[in-house]
Design an enzyme around this catalytic site. Structure first.
Site, PDB file in Angstrom:
ATOM      1  CB  CYS A   1      -0.985  -0.051   1.163  1.00 51.71           C
ATOM      2  SG  CYS A   1      -2.386   1.072   1.006  1.00 51.71           S
ATOM      3  CG  HIS A   2      -0.345   4.964   1.341  1.00 54.05           C
ATOM      4  ND1 HIS A   2      -1.554   4.313   1.266  1.00 54.05           N
ATOM      5  CD2 HIS A   2      -0.508   6.150   0.712  1.00 54.05           C
ATOM      6  CE1 HIS A   2      -2.423   5.091   0.627  1.00 54.05           C
ATOM      7  NE2 HIS A   2      -1.821   6.203   0.284  1.00 54.05           N
ATOM      8  CB  ALA A   3       4.653   0.163   3.267  1.00 56.67           C
TER       9      ALA A   3
END
Length: 181
Positions: free
Chosen positions: A106-108
């Site tokens: 995801c946003h990692a």
């Protein structure tokens, strides 16, 4: 085999923590929650508070050499906070320096951009990160899971919670390889 899950004290997307955590356990690994602070972390379900989880080790005590793999769960606030913490970025960089696999969802990958480890790599993420990844020299693709490299410095990435099954399968395969199976 110990697996580090690096999260900020607040903002990790709960399913992106708990689902890969269970995958690691099912594969015979030992997941450990590493955070920038000791105590508990507050997970979210999108923007709503979800459960809290006990931190196993804080970044002042965690040593990348003690882990076989690093998992970076997403959520918007989680990687945004981690990328501002020099210890978190150094922890991530140490896995790449040591040639250990890293998995991010995801946003990692924002933390990977900050750690300056995406140049020349193919990866995926939540779509809003594509420009950041490209500007950092990475090749962003829109796929449910991307495994870049084999063995040292392997990077496993996925876009979103709906991709967790594919993300988990890639994690399981890497853990199987590390066990020699």
């Amino acid at each position: 085999m110990r697996i580090a899950f690096l999260v900020a004290p607040e903002g990790v997307e709960q399913i992106e923590l708990t689902d890969p955590w269970q995958t690691v356990r099912d594969a015979g690994g030992t997941p450990e929650l590493v955070s920038t602070k000791a105590g508990r972390v507050q997970a979210l379900h999108h923007l709503d508070k979800a459960d809290t989880f006990a931190v196993d080790t804080d970044l002042d005590r965690a040593r990348p050499d003690d882990y076989a793999l690093l998992v970076l769960p997403g959520g918007v606030a989680n990687p945004d906070a981690l990328r501002l913490d020099e210890r978190a970025i150094a922890f991530i960089q140490a896995f790449f320096t040591a040639g250990k696999p890293v998995a991010a969802i995801c946003h990692a990958p924002w933390t990977l951009v900050e750690a300056d480890v995406v140049d020349g790599r193919t990866l995926t993420s939540w779509p809003s990160l594509r420009t950041d990844i490209r500007n950092a020299g990475g090749n962003w693709v829109d796929e449910e899971v991307v495994v870049c490299g084999d063995g040292p410095n392997m990077l496993i990435t996925s876009r979103k919670p709906k991709d967790l099954k594919a993300f988990g399968a890639a994690l399981t395969e890497e853990l199987r390889k590390q066990r020699g199976g």
